[in-house]
Design a protein around this motif. Structure first.
Motif, PDB file in Angstrom:
ATOM      1  N   ALA A   3      35.057  44.695  45.963  1.00  0.00           N
ATOM      2  CA  ALA A   3      35.355  44.737  44.707  1.00  0.00           C
ATOM      3  C   ALA A   3      36.287  43.709  44.248  1.00  0.00           C
ATOM      4  CB  ALA A   3      35.129  45.887  43.854  1.00  0.00           C
ATOM      5  N   MET A   4      37.393  43.512  44.845  1.00  0.00           N
ATOM      6  CA  MET A   4      38.558  42.941  44.685  1.00  0.00           C
ATOM      7  C   MET A   4      38.656  41.660  45.296  1.00  0.00           C
ATOM      8  SD  MET A   4      40.259  45.270  43.134  1.00  0.00           S
ATOM      9  CE  MET A   4      42.094  44.394  42.984  1.00  0.00           C
ATOM     10  N   GLY A   5      37.253  41.165  45.807  1.00  0.00           N
ATOM     11  CA  GLY A   5      37.373  39.850  46.542  1.00  0.00           C
ATOM     12  C   GLY A   5      37.881  39.683  47.928  1.00  0.00           C
ATOM     13  N   ASN A   6      38.207  40.684  48.385  1.00  0.00           N
ATOM     14  CA  ASN A   6      38.918  40.742  49.951  1.00  0.00           C
ATOM     15  C   ASN A   6      37.561  40.914  50.851  1.00  0.00           C
ATOM     16  OD1 ASN A   6      41.419  40.662  48.993  1.00  0.00           O
ATOM     17  ND2 ASN A   6      41.265  42.999  48.489  1.00  0.00           N
ATOM     18  N   LEU A   7      37.894  40.031  51.987  1.00  0.00           N
ATOM     19  CA  LEU A   7      36.684  40.157  53.192  1.00  0.00           C
ATOM     20  C   LEU A   7      36.841  41.270  53.733  1.00  0.00           C
ATOM     21  CD1 LEU A   7      34.429  38.431  54.118  1.00  0.00           C
ATOM     22  CD2 LEU A   7      35.883  37.308  55.490  1.00  0.00           C
ATOM     23  N   ARG A   8      35.908  42.200  53.900  1.00  0.00           N
ATOM     24  CA  ARG A   8      36.025  43.427  54.895  1.00  0.00           C
ATOM     25  C   ARG A   8      35.023  43.432  56.073  1.00  0.00           C
ATOM     26  NH1 ARG A   8      35.839  48.587  51.931  1.00  0.00           N
ATOM     27  NH2 ARG A   8      36.623  49.258  53.853  1.00  0.00           N
TER      28      ARG A   8
END
Length: 539
Positions: A417-422
């Motif tokens: 949701a924060m735009g970080n790739l996981r």
């Protein structure tokens, strides 16, 4: 009465050993290690440098040993300042403990470059500092830093530094091979020359570093030349390549006639039998696996897997053992592999409490199975627990605690949701426990971790038995090239008793290989809880 000469063992694990990259003892850990050293019988325990950092200052708030001399370490007084007005020296004297080890430059190059004072001022600092420690009622000793390099560069000055300490009343003058590059023959020659120059051997010590892999050899060469104090660390830890390994030295001094017939230490035969336990307990405190090929105390120290060697070992252990393994608390280990013959297998099984007749067809089936599996990539000499389970299964002696009917692993790479790739791993395991079907789902740090969590999440009636089971180490070996390569996975597990064991899995799928090893580990744990698993595999 004994006519043997006394050797004194000085442990610097808590001071020089703490220079090891990645090791930073807390006060509580230092207290625990000091207790271990004290109980084992070392003569001196050097605790650190009070005043240099908050941990060592707190550690020296009280004496931490009952039998061993508790030693503070620090510098001699500074040039141009009297001993009574040097705050660093005052802190050492005021710290709790029985002795002070003063580090002093004995190489004129270091006196000029590092201290920035004259040679005469350095000699004065040594003498006055030793007298100040002695006047305070504490045992004084001096570590002559870079002594051997200093001796080779300027013999007269290095000897003068040692003599200054001796004449001022130092109990020990310790010769340090600080750079670790001196050879054993040089050590012997230089120590002999120093004794001939007027400093008795029973006032000399040796502090060797392991930069050429010869710290133990250099320490023993110094003893043969006349020194009577040996400094080192548990398992040889220390900066760069480490220090002289006191574990190896203790065993060699006690068990090798060339030393044992002439010398004695404060460690008797009963304590010596706890040497392996001490070494492994220290590694456990460091949260690392004991080195399998460590002299005397390693898991492979008394192990053999070659058929001819194993056959001779069974006839007479002295054929391939330089000391009895039980003398240091270790044990003989005949390992199984595709090199082993029938005698090797029979003995390996007997060591695990598994009796099988030589003419039993199940034994032939087991031998054939091991050799067939090792041809495809299994390595049972490094996975004792898996071998034991394979043997017991072949003999029909492994209970069906649980049965995995299927498993699935999903790896998803996505933006949160924060735009970080996981990258998220999720595992699903379906199994039966006592006829009850169960399913567990778990997320983890990678697919293997997710599988491990899911598999152990709910074992029904057995769940409480694996609460202390943990995965200690995980090793992957690619056995051939390409993305389709066969993979061997070795997993080391441990539990609350301190026991550790290795299991193995092999597959062209790394997840499947890992899961095989995980299942073996849990099964072994359940059998171990019921005393159905052998001692060798669980050590």
């Amino acid at each position: 009465m004994t006519d043997k000469q006394r050797l004194y063992l000085f442990d610097t694990t808590l001071r020089d050993g703490q220079q090891t990259p990645g090791i930073d003892f807390s006060v509580e850990e230092k207290i625990s290690i000091a207790r271990m050293l004290d109980d084992f019988g070392f003569d001196y325990v050097e605790g650190g440098y009070p005043g240099a950092n908050p941990t060592d200052t707190a550690f020296f708030s009280e004496t931490r040993t009952r039998n061993a001399s508790f030693v503070a370490f620090g510098m001699t007084k500074r040039a141009g300042v009297s001993a009574s007005n040097d705050p660093g020296l005052a802190g050492l004297i005021q710290a709790a403990g029985d002795a002070v080890c003063l580090v002093a430059k004995s190489w004129d190059y270091h006196v000029r470059v590092a201290l920035g004072c004259s040679n005469e001022e350095n000699l004065e600092s040594i003498s006055e500092s030793v007298r100040a420690v002695s006047d305070a009622g504490k045992e004084a000793m001096v570590d002559c830093e870079h002594f051997f390099d200093g001796y080779k560069a300027n013999r007269d000055y290095a000897v003068a530094c040692a003599k200054a300490a001796h004449e001022a009343g130092a109990r020990w003058i310790v010769l340090c091979d600080t750079n670790g590059g001196t050879q054993p023959s040089e050590i012997g020659e230089i120590v002999s020359a120093l004794i001939a120059a007027g400093i008795p051997g029973d006032r000399l010590g040796i502090h060797a570093h392991n930069d050429t892999g010869q710290a133990v050899a250099n320490s023993l060469a110094a003893v043969e030349a006349g020194v009577r104090q040996i400094q080192g660390t548990l398992n040889g830890i220390g900066e760069r390549c480490g220090n002289a390994n006191l574990i190896t030295l203790v065993a060699t001094l006690a068990l090798k006639p060339v030393f044992a017939d002439r010398f004695e230490t404060g460690i008797g035969r009963e304590k010596l039998e706890g040497l392996t336990r001490l070494s492994h307990a220290f590694d456990e405190l460091l949260n690392r696996s004991p080195a399998a090929q460590s002299p005397y105390v390693g898991a492979f120290s008394f192990a053999t897997k070659a058929g001819i060697h194993a056959s001779a070992l069974l006839k007479d252990p002295q054929t391939y053992e330089h000391v009895p393994p039980e003398s240091v608390g270790n044990f003989r280990k005949v390992m199984v592999s595709d090199q082993g013959g029938k005698s090797n297998f029979v003995n390996a099984l007997r060591q695990r409490g598994i009796e099988v007749a030589r003419n039993d067809p199940k034994l032939d089936r087991l031998i054939a199975l091991v050799k067939e599996r090792e041809a495809t990539g299994y390595a049972y000499e490094g996975a004792d627990a898996s071998f034991e389970l394979l043997a017991l299964r072949t003999l029909g002696r492994v209970p069906d605690y649980f049965k995995v009917t299927s498993f699935r692993v999903m790896v998803e790479r996505r933006f949160d949701a924060m735009g970080n790739l996981r990258t998220v791993s999720e595992a699903v395991v379906k199994l039966e426990v006592d006829g009850v079907e169960m399913m567990s789902v778990a997320e983890g740090h990678g697919p293997v971790n997710a599988l491990d969590i899911a598999l152990r999440k709910d074992l029904g009636v057995y769940q409480s038995e694996i609460s202390d089971l943990e995965l200690v180490d995980y090793k992957v070996r690619i056995l051939n090239g390409g993305t389709e390569a066969v993979t061997r996975v070795l997993i080391e597990s441990g539990d609350g008793t301190g026991a550790r064991w290795w299991t193995v899995g092999v597959s062209d799928n790394i997840i499947d290989a890992s899961f095989q090893a995980l299942m073996d580990s849990i099964t072994f744990k359940l059998m171990k809880n019921r005393e159905l698993a052998g001692r060798v595999a669980a050590e």
